[in-house]
Design an enzyme around this catalytic site. Structure first.
Site, PDB file in Angstrom:
ATOM      1  N   HIS A   1      23.003  43.500  31.121  1.00 46.77           N
ATOM      2  CA  HIS A   1      23.053  45.155  30.731  1.00 46.77           C
ATOM      3  C   HIS A   1      24.455  45.641  30.876  1.00 46.77           C
ATOM      4  O   HIS A   1      24.988  46.290  30.126  1.00 46.77           O
ATOM      5  CB  HIS A   1      22.086  45.827  31.521  1.00 46.77           C
ATOM      6  CG  HIS A   1      20.548  45.453  30.665  1.00 46.77           C
ATOM      7  ND1 HIS A   1      20.454  45.905  29.412  1.00 46.77           N
ATOM      8  CD2 HIS A   1      19.585  44.663  30.978  1.00 46.77           C
ATOM      9  CE1 HIS A   1      19.132  45.698  29.311  1.00 46.77           C
ATOM     10  NE2 HIS A   1      18.597  44.559  30.238  1.00 46.77           N
TER      11      HIS A   1
ATOM     12  N   HIS B   1      17.107  27.484  25.703  1.00 48.49           N
ATOM     13  CA  HIS B   1      15.802  27.285  26.532  1.00 48.49           C
ATOM     14  C   HIS B   1      16.477  26.555  27.606  1.00 48.49           C
ATOM     15  O   HIS B   1      16.812  25.217  27.368  1.00 48.49           O
ATOM     16  CB  HIS B   1      14.722  26.832  25.890  1.00 48.49           C
ATOM     17  CG  HIS B   1      14.212  27.895  24.968  1.00 48.49           C
ATOM     18  ND1 HIS B   1      13.540  28.600  24.966  1.00 48.49           N
ATOM     19  CD2 HIS B   1      14.413  27.457  23.538  1.00 48.49           C
ATOM     20  CE1 HIS B   1      13.135  29.507  24.051  1.00 48.49           C
ATOM     21  NE2 HIS B   1      13.529  28.932  23.097  1.00 48.49           N
TER      22      HIS B   1
ATOM     23  N   SER C   1      23.675  32.715  15.149  1.00 51.76           N
ATOM     24  CA  SER C   1      22.445  32.794  15.956  1.00 51.76           C
ATOM     25  C   SER C   1      22.368  31.882  17.252  1.00 51.76           C
ATOM     26  O   SER C   1      22.784  30.595  16.787  1.00 51.76           O
ATOM     27  CB  SER C   1      21.111  32.469  15.309  1.00 51.76           C
ATOM     28  OG  SER C   1      20.616  33.361  14.630  1.00 51.76           O
TER      29      SER C   1
ATOM     30  N   HIS D   1      19.147  34.815  23.902  1.00 48.13           N
ATOM     31  CA  HIS D   1      19.323  34.980  22.474  1.00 48.13           C
ATOM     32  C   HIS D   1      20.278  35.862  21.971  1.00 48.13           C
ATOM     33  O   HIS D   1      20.571  37.041  22.773  1.00 48.13           O
ATOM     34  CB  HIS D   1      18.114  35.369  21.977  1.00 48.13           C
ATOM     35  CG  HIS D   1      17.769  36.025  20.504  1.00 48.13           C
ATOM     36  ND1 HIS D   1      17.981  37.452  20.141  1.00 48.13           N
ATOM     37  CD2 HIS D   1      18.208  35.217  19.312  1.00 48.13           C
ATOM     38  CE1 HIS D   1      17.863  37.412  18.910  1.00 48.13           C
ATOM     39  NE2 HIS D   1      18.205  36.257  18.360  1.00 48.13           N
TER      40      HIS D   1
ATOM     41  N   HIS E   1       0.135  42.790  21.472  1.00 45.92           N
ATOM     42  CA  HIS E   1      -1.342  41.776  21.641  1.00 45.92           C
ATOM     43  C   HIS E   1      -1.247  41.782  23.319  1.00 45.92           C
ATOM     44  O   HIS E   1      -2.289  41.139  23.902  1.00 45.92           O
ATOM     45  CB  HIS E   1      -1.434  40.655  20.921  1.00 45.92           C
ATOM     46  CG  HIS E   1      -0.672  39.588  20.860  1.00 45.92           C
ATOM     47  ND1 HIS E   1       0.557  39.598  20.653  1.00 45.92           N
ATOM     48  CD2 HIS E   1      -0.569  38.594  21.696  1.00 45.92           C
ATOM     49  CE1 HIS E   1       1.395  38.639  20.923  1.00 45.92           C
ATOM     50  NE2 HIS E   1       0.585  37.775  21.558  1.00 45.92           N
TER      51      HIS E   1
ATOM     52  N   ASN F   1      22.528  37.313  18.275  1.00 51.14           N
ATOM     53  CA  ASN F   1      22.675  36.989  16.794  1.00 51.14           C
ATOM     54  C   ASN F   1      23.447  38.060  16.360  1.00 51.14           C
ATOM     55  O   ASN F   1      23.331  39.426  16.780  1.00 51.14           O
ATOM     56  CB  ASN F   1      21.496  36.999  16.288  1.00 51.14           C
ATOM     57  CG  ASN F   1      21.238  37.537  14.687  1.00 51.14           C
ATOM     58  OD1 ASN F   1      21.105  38.610  14.288  1.00 51.14           O
ATOM     59  ND2 ASN F   1      21.989  36.620  14.066  1.00 51.14           N
ATOM     60  N   THR F   2      24.627  37.688  15.557  1.00 48.77           N
ATOM     61  CA  THR F   2      25.298  38.686  14.818  1.00 48.77           C
ATOM     62  C   THR F   2      25.500  38.341  13.472  1.00 48.77           C
ATOM     63  O   THR F   2      25.496  37.367  13.095  1.00 48.77           O
ATOM     64  CB  THR F   2      26.578  38.911  15.606  1.00 48.77           C
ATOM     65  OG1 THR F   2      27.331  38.111  15.775  1.00 48.77           O
ATOM     66  CG2 THR F   2      26.704  40.002  16.724  1.00 48.77           C
ATOM     67  N   ARG F   3      25.371  39.355  12.476  1.00 48.27           N
ATOM     68  CA  ARG F   3      25.459  39.175  11.001  1.00 48.27           C
ATOM     69  C   ARG F   3      25.940  40.305  10.275  1.00 48.27           C
ATOM     70  O   ARG F   3      26.315  41.385  10.776  1.00 48.27           O
ATOM     71  CB  ARG F   3      23.993  39.102  10.545  1.00 48.27           C
ATOM     72  CG  ARG F   3      23.049  40.314  10.977  1.00 48.27           C
ATOM     73  CD  ARG F   3      21.690  40.009  10.822  1.00 48.27           C
ATOM     74  NE  ARG F   3      20.809  41.162  11.331  1.00 48.27           N
ATOM     75  CZ  ARG F   3      20.449  41.392  12.562  1.00 48.27           C
ATOM     76  NH1 ARG F   3      20.783  40.872  13.495  1.00 48.27           N
ATOM     77  NH2 ARG F   3      19.662  42.686  12.705  1.00 48.27           N
TER      78      ARG F   3
END
Lengths: 303, 303
Positions: free
Chosen positions: B173, B125, B121, B135, B203, B137-139
């Protein structure tokens, strides 16, 4: 059996709570009281702010009304000053029907999801790290209808100091203890324990602060007495907190104290967004985002 | 049918995925690759940081190992500098049994709750508000055992700029699009859509940023090809992000830009604590709190 389970069971023993007229009178009585309490809290805080900051222009709460899709609405009051870095006092009166998803989580709402709720919420984040952050909320709820109607009060107040001190803790806890004892000697120990359990961050193995009281599903078949207790909770919170602020308002602090305060505030954010029922419930049931997130501190560090 | 449902269904068509030896080899291959990728990312970021900041003492990632109660552990790497305000690169390899509560949420874990997982991960910032937060992340996951064993990859990368610009968006992209298209032309459109849906704050009625790609339950009965894709995702993320940083590293910003950045970061916190599966799952299943919350920004405003 936990105090929460006990109180919910008692709630279900509730019989008919009078006709529509009585219910409507109570709705008005409570929501008017919350409005008066809001005014009293705001003017007390404005007095402290302006005596300290001595700005040419008086620092005041700014008010903002909002309407709720589905019924009701509220008013946000926010002040940003040199004592109160950010303090919000929200009142709201909302009603409608809970979605299927939430019905089973709210006593009395199982059948048709109908609810009516009024409440006041106070959250203050202070400039001076030696003045604790504080939170108070009281609410009156009605769910269901006819002979299935359930009514109850909930609320509490808790303190989040950066640096604990026994005197501060004594003022805050003793205030609530004395108010509770006027009604029922089991209240304070039960509601204090409930508060400690509620404001706990399992992932940090830390409490959010030094606690206070927390209660829900309060129904004693003596509505006037319950209402009187809830009024006392609000007044006691205000008196104790004003006392604590005044005792610490001139205390000197340095950059490290301030840094520690901003880090501690991170825990406040973590608690509110990960665990706080009111916050999650509010955001996920279409509540007013600005009102719900009024509780978030103005500045936070996760260094 | 959503892409998520489609991929989960495909996962359940998975037949026996070889013997213990093959599985053990794959575990090693993937966790070693994540370790190498970690090293590559850290040294690329250190190079950028030190070329810019020109501090006498070299700014480096600080490493911290942790063990997991129940099996496995990981290493947190964190750097704080003048380009990277706070960047974390975590790797972990964990295994054990999911609690009853979580078994039904994880494909393949329904029967006995067994799992093995390795991942990387990255969350950054940045000091300069014109360089987006990022950000990645690979798993790689294995659940169940024997003929019920399920294996799959998951991951993605997304960008959170304060100020959108088309060039930045195109670099990010297009990098993913080209990498995806080498494997399957449906990947990019599907995984981009999944990313947009995932990183959304209901929200606020806002996306967290400008998206990227997000995928889970990737299993194609061609493990080497899937692994190769996952490696490409990591490398592509690094190349695109370094390119974006270098193009914006000297851009001037003022106090208002910085304030807007710190407010935008509040949305990042709200998303991660209210909605991010990995964060909530990590914290509520006894993950390493410091590693999980590495993603929180160093300084945030909710004015």
């Amino acid at each position: 059996m936990s105090i929460k389970q006990e109180m919910i069971e008692k709630l279900y023993l509730q019989k008919s709570e009078g006709d529509e007229e009585l219910t409507n009178n109570r709705k008005k009585l409570v929501s008017n009281w919350f409005e008066n309490l809001r005014d009293e809290i705001c003017s007390s805080f404005e007095k402290i702010e302006n005596e300290f900051s001595k700005e040419k222009e008086k620092i005041v709460f700014k008010k903002k009304k909002w309407d709720r899709n589905g019924g009701g609405g509220g008013t946000i009051s926010i002040m940003k000053g040199q004592v109160f870095e950010k303090v919000g006092v929200n009142i709201s009166t909302v009603y409608g029907e809970f979605s299927e998803q939430f019905r089973n989580q709210i006593p009395g709402a199982e059948k048709n999801g109908k609810f009516w709720a009024t409440g006041i919420s106070v959250v203050s984040h202070m400039c001076n790290p030696f003045i604790p952050a504080a939170h108070m909320n009281t609410r009156f709820l009605i769910t269901g209808e006819g002979s299935d109607k359930k009514i109850w009060f909930g609320g509490g107040g808790d303190l989040t100091p950066i640096f604990e001190d026994k005197n501060m803790s004594h003022i805050f806890h003793n205030g609530f203890k004395e108010s509770c004892n006027k009604y029922n000697e089991t209240y304070y120990p039960n509601f204090k324990k409930w508060c400690d359990e509620y404001f706990y961050l399992p992932h940090r193995q830390e409490t959010r602060g030094i606690g206070g009281i927390f209660f829900d599903y309060l129904y004693n078949n003596d509505w006037d007495k319950d209402f009187s207790f809830v009024k006392d909770v609000g007044k006691t919170f205000l008196n104790s907190y004003v006392d604590i602020i005044n005792k610490r308002i001139n205390r000197k602090f340095d950059e490290l104290d301030r840094k520690n305060q901003l880090i501690k505030r991170g825990r406040y954010v973590e608690f509110n967004l990960l665990y706080d029922r009111g916050t999650i419930f509010g955001l996920k049931t279409g509540g007013n985002t600005e009102a719900v997130l009024m509780s978030l501190p103005p500045m936070v560090l996760w260094p």
